[in-house]
Write an enzyme that holds these catalytic residues in place. Structure first.
Site, PDB file in Angstrom:
ATOM      1  N   ARG A   1       0.875  -1.200   0.045  1.00 54.78           N
ATOM      2  CA  ARG A   1      -0.121  -0.019  -0.014  1.00 54.78           C
ATOM      3  C   ARG A   1       0.919   1.227   0.174  1.00 54.78           C
ATOM      4  NH1 ARG A   1      -2.682  -4.023   1.572  1.00 54.78           N
ATOM      5  NH2 ARG A   1      -0.640  -4.655   2.626  1.00 54.78           N
ATOM      6  N   THR A   2       1.770   1.147   0.812  1.00 59.82           N
ATOM      7  CA  THR A   2       2.395   2.651   1.037  1.00 59.82           C
ATOM      8  C   THR A   2       3.368   2.933  -0.043  1.00 59.82           C
ATOM      9  OG1 THR A   2       2.740   2.041   3.446  1.00 59.82           O
ATOM     10  CG2 THR A   2       3.883   3.834   2.630  1.00 59.82           C
TER      11      THR A   2
ATOM     12  N   LYS B   1      25.848  -4.833  -0.123  1.00 60.11           N
ATOM     13  CA  LYS B   1      27.174  -4.538  -0.004  1.00 60.11           C
ATOM     14  C   LYS B   1      27.730  -4.282   1.305  1.00 60.11           C
ATOM     15  CE  LYS B   1      27.208  -3.862  -5.057  1.00 60.11           C
ATOM     16  NZ  LYS B   1      27.419  -2.852  -6.165  1.00 60.11           N
TER      17      LYS B   1
ATOM     18  N   ARG C   1      11.314   3.429   4.121  1.00 59.22           N
ATOM     19  CA  ARG C   1      10.865   2.686   5.072  1.00 59.22           C
ATOM     20  C   ARG C   1      11.996   1.805   5.449  1.00 59.22           C
ATOM     21  NH1 ARG C   1       5.698  -1.289   4.478  1.00 59.22           N
ATOM     22  NH2 ARG C   1       4.705   0.522   5.203  1.00 59.22           N
TER      23      ARG C   1
ATOM     24  N   HIS D   1       4.567   5.797  11.517  1.00 66.07           N
ATOM     25  CA  HIS D   1       4.188   5.767  10.128  1.00 66.07           C
ATOM     26  C   HIS D   1       3.052   6.859   9.786  1.00 66.07           C
ATOM     27  CE1 HIS D   1       3.311   4.229   6.355  1.00 66.07           C
ATOM     28  NE2 HIS D   1       2.813   2.957   6.738  1.00 66.07           N
TER      29      HIS D   1
HETATM   30  N1   CP Z   1      -0.456  -0.036   5.812  1.00 65.89           N
HETATM   31  C1   CP Z   1       0.724  -0.170   5.145  1.00 65.89           C
HETATM   32  O1   CP Z   1       1.782   0.381   5.670  1.00 65.89           O
HETATM   33  O2   CP Z   1       0.774  -1.346   4.282  1.00 65.89           O
HETATM   34  P1   CP Z   1       2.130  -1.655   3.707  1.00 65.89           P
HETATM   35  O3   CP Z   1       3.158  -2.484   4.481  1.00 65.89           O
HETATM   36  O4   CP Z   1       1.674  -2.788   2.544  1.00 65.89           O
HETATM   37  O5   CP Z   1       2.537  -0.451   3.063  1.00 65.89           O
END
Ligand code: CP
Length: 308
Positions: A53-54, A82, A103, A131
């Site tokens: 999603r993100t 590496k 991320r 997040h």
């Molecule tokens: N909600 C969310 O962060 O989903 P993903 O891990 O798929 O990005």
């Protein structure tokens, strides 16, 4: 936003949230709004952990704004494999992009990255930390269904490792929201998050059972037990599958209850909930596009010196 980077929900004042969500609402209502407004910009996607999603909603948002995306790819296929440090990685990538979406499995990674680059860094999840762009789309979903005042929100599941929980709980302190946290003892909110909520004057109660509080709730935010963050698989097995809802569970809920989940789900929401009027988690995931368009627009304008 108070800063050029978006690292934590602690940066989000009520005014910031409302401004971003007003813009997201405009974009959702008019697909032409903001279209191609950042033609020529480049967004770097740096995902050291899996995402559907993100990553894809940032990519979709960027493309709708007219921006291009570049993708670091997986850890396995990049020079991280590496031994390149995060600081060196982002210092290189800032030369290729106008903003970085990051991320990473380590809490604090986005803060560290932001200290090494001048382009905006958006924290797309740092371990069990924060997040915040997820929080913006969560708040958008709540706002469109209930408004953001006089709310009673239940947050259930993995409150210890759930970064979406930490960000959402923090952001809700800016609004008139009562927060009920429902989890096993071993997965209660971290002490630091509880302390911050207390300092912010939040109305908070903690529970181990959903039943007692369910009828009071406007929103039930269900989360996955974050198996990958448990240092001991046996500890995960002790709590796996304990906090599961189905359509029958929701018979005790208010008719207007909104059920949310940041997704992915494993087994904590049974498929029969999908058919009820309570289910909003797919709508919530789709809200990632207009909300992230609004967020990118704001950060790119600011980075370009075009602050409104
Ligand atoms: N909600 C969310 O962060 O989903 P993903 O891990 O798929 O990005």
């Amino acid at each position: 936003m108070r800063q050029d980077h978006l690292i934590s929900a602690t940066q989000l004042s009520r005014e910031d949230v409302e401004a971003t969500l007003d813009r997201a609402r405009e974009v959702a209502a008019d697909p032409g709004a903001l279209r191609d407004s950042h033609d020529g910009a480049v967004l770097a996607l740096c995902f050291f952990e899996p995402s559907t999603r993100t990553k894809m909603s940032f990519e979709s948002a960027a493309k709708r704004l007219g921006a291009e995306t570049i993708d670091m790819g997986s850890v396995e296929s990049s020079s991280v494999k590496k031994g390149e440090s995060l600081a060196d990685t982002v210092r290189v990538i800032e030369g290729y992009a106008d903003a970085i979406v990051l991320r990473h499995p380590s809490e604090g990674a986005a803060t560290l990255a932001s200290e090494f680059v001048d382009v905006p860094v958006i924290n797309a999840g740092d371990g069990a930390g924060q997040h915040p762009s997820q929080t913006l789309l969560d708040l958008h979903t709540i706002r469109e269904n209930h408004g953001l005042d006089d709310l009673t929100v239940g947050i259930m599941g993995d409150l210890k490792y759930g970064r979406t929980v930490h960000s959402l709980a923090t952001a809700l302190t800016e609004f008139d929201a009562r927060q009920h946290f429902i989890s096993p003892e071993s997965l209660k909110l971290p002490r630091s998050v509880r302390f911050d909520l207390h300092e912010a004057g939040a109305q908070v109660r903690e529970h181990t059972e959903l039943e007692a509080v369910l009828p009071e709730l406007d929103v039930l935010y269900v989360t996955r037990i974050q198996r990958e963050r448990f240092p001991d698989e046996n500890e995960y097995r002790k709590v796996a599958g304990q906090y599961r809802i189905d359509a029958e569970t929701l018979e005790a809920a208010d008719d207007d209850l909104t059920v949310m989940h940041p997704l992915p789900r494993v087994d904590e929401i049974a498929p029969d909930v999908d058919e009820t009027d309570h289910a909003r988690y797919f709508e919530q995931a789709h809200n990632g596009v207009p909300v992230r368009m609004a967020l990118l627009d704001e950060l790119l304008l600011r980075a370009g010196g075009d602050e409104e």
